[in-house]
Motif scaffolding. Sequence first.
Motif, PDB file in Angstrom:
ATOM      1  N   ALA B  28       0.850  -1.205   0.000  1.00 32.75           N
ATOM      2  CA  ALA B  28       0.000   0.000   0.000  1.00 32.75           C
ATOM      3  C   ALA B  28       0.881   1.248   0.000  1.00 32.75           C
ATOM      4  N   ARG B  29       2.122   1.099   0.329  1.00 31.66           N
ATOM      5  CA  ARG B  29       3.104   2.207   0.390  1.00 31.66           C
ATOM      6  C   ARG B  29       2.623   3.319   1.319  1.00 31.66           C
ATOM      7  N   TYR B  30       2.272   2.907   2.550  1.00 32.12           N
ATOM      8  CA  TYR B  30       1.883   3.904   3.566  1.00 32.12           C
ATOM      9  C   TYR B  30       3.061   4.798   3.927  1.00 32.12           C
ATOM     10  N   LYS B  31       4.263   4.287   3.750  1.00 29.65           N
ATOM     11  CA  LYS B  31       5.471   5.095   3.903  1.00 29.65           C
ATOM     12  C   LYS B  31       6.296   4.970   2.628  1.00 29.65           C
ATOM     13  N   GLU B  32       7.364   5.773   2.574  1.00 26.86           N
ATOM     14  CA  GLU B  32       8.248   5.712   1.409  1.00 26.86           C
ATOM     15  C   GLU B  32       9.141   4.495   1.535  1.00 26.86           C
ATOM     16  N   TRP B  33       8.591   3.348   1.291  1.00 29.64           N
ATOM     17  CA  TRP B  33       9.384   2.126   1.371  1.00 29.64           C
ATOM     18  C   TRP B  33       8.891   1.140   0.330  1.00 29.64           C
ATOM     19  N   ASP B  34       9.747   0.182   0.015  1.00 33.08           N
ATOM     20  CA  ASP B  34       9.378  -0.801  -0.990  1.00 33.08           C
ATOM     21  C   ASP B  34       9.271  -2.157  -0.307  1.00 33.08           C
ATOM     22  N   ARG B  74     -17.938 -12.767  15.659  1.00 35.82           N
ATOM     23  CA  ARG B  74     -17.669 -13.452  14.390  1.00 35.82           C
ATOM     24  C   ARG B  74     -16.776 -12.604  13.492  1.00 35.82           C
ATOM     25  N   ALA B  75     -15.918 -13.262  12.710  1.00 35.32           N
ATOM     26  CA  ALA B  75     -15.014 -12.555  11.800  1.00 35.32           C
ATOM     27  C   ALA B  75     -14.902 -13.291  10.479  1.00 35.32           C
ATOM     28  N   ARG B  76     -14.733 -12.533   9.402  1.00 32.86           N
ATOM     29  CA  ARG B  76     -14.474 -13.123   8.099  1.00 32.86           C
ATOM     30  C   ARG B  76     -13.137 -12.668   7.526  1.00 32.86           C
ATOM     31  N   ALA B  77     -12.578 -11.566   8.065  1.00 33.02           N
ATOM     32  CA  ALA B  77     -11.317 -11.069   7.499  1.00 33.02           C
ATOM     33  C   ALA B  77     -10.598 -10.160   8.487  1.00 33.02           C
ATOM     34  N   LEU B  78      -9.290 -10.075   8.298  1.00 35.04           N
ATOM     35  CA  LEU B  78      -8.438  -9.171   9.078  1.00 35.04           C
ATOM     36  C   LEU B  78      -7.554  -8.408   8.105  1.00 35.04           C
ATOM     37  N   ILE B  79      -7.503  -7.076   8.290  1.00 30.88           N
ATOM     38  CA  ILE B  79      -6.582  -6.240   7.510  1.00 30.88           C
ATOM     39  C   ILE B  79      -5.637  -5.571   8.509  1.00 30.88           C
ATOM     40  N   VAL B  80      -4.329  -5.637   8.259  1.00 28.72           N
ATOM     41  CA  VAL B  80      -3.361  -4.936   9.104  1.00 28.72           C
ATOM     42  C   VAL B  80      -2.570  -3.950   8.245  1.00 28.72           C
ATOM     43  N   ASN B  81      -2.622  -2.676   8.623  1.00 29.07           N
ATOM     44  CA  ASN B  81      -1.850  -1.634   7.938  1.00 29.07           C
ATOM     45  C   ASN B  81      -0.595  -1.330   8.745  1.00 29.07           C
ATOM     46  N   ALA B  82       0.571  -1.321   8.101  1.00 29.77           N
ATOM     47  CA  ALA B  82       1.823  -1.007   8.799  1.00 29.77           C
ATOM     48  C   ALA B  82       2.411   0.285   8.243  1.00 29.77           C
ATOM     49  N   LYS B 131      -4.538   5.168  -0.805  1.00 30.26           N
ATOM     50  CA  LYS B 131      -3.551   4.093  -0.679  1.00 30.26           C
ATOM     51  C   LYS B 131      -4.195   2.844  -0.077  1.00 30.26           C
ATOM     52  N   ALA B 132      -5.082   3.057   0.911  1.00 31.56           N
ATOM     53  CA  ALA B 132      -5.743   1.914   1.538  1.00 31.56           C
ATOM     54  C   ALA B 132      -6.601   1.171   0.512  1.00 31.56           C
ATOM     55  N   ARG B 133      -7.363   1.932  -0.308  1.00 36.25           N
ATOM     56  CA  ARG B 133      -8.259   1.288  -1.277  1.00 36.25           C
ATOM     57  C   ARG B 133      -7.464   0.471  -2.279  1.00 36.25           C
ATOM     58  N   GLU B 134      -6.414   1.072  -2.828  1.00 37.48           N
ATOM     59  CA  GLU B 134      -5.604   0.351  -3.810  1.00 37.48           C
ATOM     60  C   GLU B 134      -4.880  -0.832  -3.188  1.00 37.48           C
ATOM     61  N   CYS B 145       0.158 -15.986   0.519  1.00 35.79           N
ATOM     62  CA  CYS B 145       1.565 -15.899   0.951  1.00 35.79           C
ATOM     63  C   CYS B 145       1.787 -16.790   2.165  1.00 35.79           C
ATOM     64  N   THR B 146       3.038 -16.872   2.601  1.00 34.39           N
ATOM     65  CA  THR B 146       3.377 -17.716   3.755  1.00 34.39           C
ATOM     66  C   THR B 146       3.121 -16.959   5.067  1.00 34.39           C
ATOM     67  N   TRP B 147       3.178 -17.703   6.163  1.00 33.34           N
ATOM     68  CA  TRP B 147       3.018 -17.088   7.481  1.00 33.34           C
ATOM     69  C   TRP B 147       4.139 -16.088   7.748  1.00 33.34           C
ATOM     70  N   GLU B 148       5.349 -16.430   7.340  1.00 35.22           N
ATOM     71  CA  GLU B 148       6.458 -15.526   7.627  1.00 35.22           C
ATOM     72  C   GLU B 148       6.337 -14.248   6.800  1.00 35.22           C
ATOM     73  N   GLU B 149       5.862 -14.376   5.546  1.00 38.76           N
ATOM     74  CA  GLU B 149       5.668 -13.159   4.731  1.00 38.76           C
ATOM     75  C   GLU B 149       4.613 -12.247   5.365  1.00 38.76           C
ATOM     76  N   ALA B 150       3.531 -12.842   5.854  1.00 35.22           N
ATOM     77  CA  ALA B 150       2.497 -12.032   6.498  1.00 35.22           C
ATOM     78  C   ALA B 150       3.041 -11.370   7.768  1.00 35.22           C
ATOM     79  N   THR B 151       3.853 -12.111   8.516  1.00 34.13           N
ATOM     80  CA  THR B 151       4.412 -11.575   9.759  1.00 34.13           C
ATOM     81  C   THR B 151       5.366 -10.417   9.463  1.00 34.13           C
ATOM     82  N   ALA B 152       6.151 -10.564   8.397  1.00 36.67           N
ATOM     83  CA  ALA B 152       7.053  -9.471   8.014  1.00 36.67           C
ATOM     84  C   ALA B 152       6.251  -8.231   7.628  1.00 36.67           C
ATOM     85  N   ALA B 153       5.090  -8.427   6.995  1.00 34.64           N
ATOM     86  CA  ALA B 153       4.305  -7.292   6.507  1.00 34.64           C
ATOM     87  C   ALA B 153       3.621  -6.509   7.636  1.00 34.64           C
TER      88      ALA B 153
END
Lengths: 408, 408
Positions: B28-34, B74-82, B131-134, B145-153
Amino acid sequence: MDLEISPLARPFPDMPAIDGVTLRVARARYKEWDRADLTYAELAEDTALAGVFTRNVCCSTEVEMGRESVAKGRARALIVNAGNSNAFTGYRGREAVEQITGQVAEELGCSPEEVLVSSTGVIGVPLPQDKAREGVSAALASEPCTWEEATAAIGTTDTFTKGATATAMIGETKVMLNGIIKGSGMIAPDMATMLGYIFTDAAVEPAFLQECLSAANTRTYSCITVDSDTSTSDTVLAFATGKAGNATLTSFGDPGADAFMAALEEVCRELAQLVVRDGEGASKFISVSVSGAESNDSARRVGLAIGNSPLVKTAIAGGDANWGRVVMAVGKAGEPADRDTLSIAFGGHWAAKNGLPVKDYDEGPVAKHLEGDEVDIAVDLGIGTGHATVWTCDLTHGYISINADYRS
Amino acid sequence: MDLEISPLARPFPDMPAIDGVTLRVARARYKEWDRADLTYAELAEDTALAGVFTRNVCCSTEVEMGRESVAKGRARALIVNAGNSNAFTGYRGREAVEQITGQVAEELGCSPEEVLVSSTGVIGVPLPQDKAREGVSAALASEPCTWEEATAAIGTTDTFTKGATATAMIGETKVMLNGIIKGSGMIAPDMATMLGYIFTDAAVEPAFLQECLSAANTRTYSCITVDSDTSTSDTVLAFATGKAGNATLTSFGDPGADAFMAALEEVCRELAQLVVRDGEGASKFISVSVSGAESNDSARRVGLAIGNSPLVKTAIAGGDANWGRVVMAVGKAGEPADRDTLSIAFGGHWAAKNGLPVKDYDEGPVAKHLEGDEVDIAVDLGIGTGHATVWTCDLTHGYISINADYRS
């Protein structure tokens, strides 16, 4: 480890003599050092006594016995031992204090309970009775000393001597108040303490002296923090010799009582701030003013949450106007607050108002304010009229160096 | 500032797939990072939800809305913004979260309240809606993705990825639990947070899942401290998809409920300890075990007073078995304690017993214990049967460097 004098140090003031108070010091050699480490203050008969003490549950014998003396309200002498706190030493520590009060009481012909004792320094080692006895004898036989000499003798790892003085008119009578204090945090390797003493020649009933001291304490000593760690021996005592000859103060209804209270609070505030100025590793003196709180007590607790926050203190050390950390500290205080009425300023410049960052906020003047060594943080909670000011210092590499980089 | 990997880091574990959980990440590029900074976890229908949140009064919109969702269970989804915590951003911050829950709910055909959102990063800047929408669109369209990729994100200034896994038998059915977490203190220059998520394929009623999570929280997340500063966004959520096909757990009376609780607590404890291992500047992992307290809660508060004491933490950093500072911290906790029944040990070696230094105390083995990077402090209050263990890290120059030595 030799400590450099704090960059926030203040010169020791000119202190007048206080009629009814005689100071002496001696070398008890509680540690391997060549300096005066036993202080003796002789007080006129019928001197009124008040005191406030640490709320640490593991308090020292000196604090326990001090509370008993304060309950009786009269003092003839004060002994301060530096280099050994005598805390956590069980019955042997108590025996050492009783030996001192007995020895001084015999010399003065008073009750042992009229002799106050404070000790500051290493924990867990009973105060050596032989050194204490010889030290007291030497002090009793010595010439009177100056206020600054006495202040130096009560210090341990303090980097400068700390005193304050004030006067007040009670009717036609001018009364003098002198205060001295030691402390700069809980300093490694010992269990250091804040010990403060105020001496006045005013005539004041003990109960009213206690009322004044407790009120001043709430707004001064209870409003400072260096590192959030509460000592086992913190003590502030007030002695009123009555030698000024004023009509004895018994309540706030008496002429001059307000002036006396104001002078006492002025001395206490100055002493409290001097302790912060000698905070371990301190490079900036920080005032945190909280307004709009539910009560004054609540405002003070919010201020202390800010003043104790390592993240706020490191931000100030780095010159960073990180108001987000102030928001966090307000929120964690556990006091009534509302995110959406919260406002925050640095040096009089508002960064956030009513729960939102200020539009077109200019960090320039704030950054300039943070370059100085006196930093003001203002927080308005926007929910009431309670207010308080708390004083603290920044958290720097100096604190870590003092407390971690060498062994006891 | 590039942070070095914590010397106390642990490798990311092998994490099995959890039936009913699909992970995706996007930039989402919430910061200037890749890097990936938006994480999306899709959950099976009827997934049970439980959560514990920060008690910080100035909490974020995400926390407020999360509490509402947890109440429904009840939950159907989780979104985490970093990269942006969206905290202290008023109505515009809320609009951004509502946009995300609406967008995901439309995709999944569920209620917006079944979409959980967490955000972590800078405070006071509304999450950018474009940025959030895109970012959400990109995540929805991406490969799992893998668990570790999600954890890194989900990480911000974390120096390593943190995960834990466990299994439990519920009747004849083996259930899996995976947990991931981010956090290492309230990291400058942003308002960082601890965010943790536990996923299981077990079938568990939401109310019972909440009971288990709250109980585990009391003994795990509530027992860690890095710097005593409480975030505005701390969140731990548990999701139970039910895909394992076990008989749904509804109370501790059900077969397998104790095993599930034990596995959940094991995952929570490991995650909590990993946060401490990534504590800012940490060089030693410290366990503080308190026994003999009036209650378990009281023991935990005494443990936290020790674990939060800058003087105890700097002493450990310096390899100094300064038990006097532990006495001080016990005494300042404000909990029932008795100086004369207090005992203190380091690495199993008693330094003080029943209010007195141990006779012939040999500091040698204690000093050796303190040279390691795992330090155990045991405190027995000697007044009751309450006990708790708290985990913290030492306080070093690294903490000051991270938090004070550069501008945000």
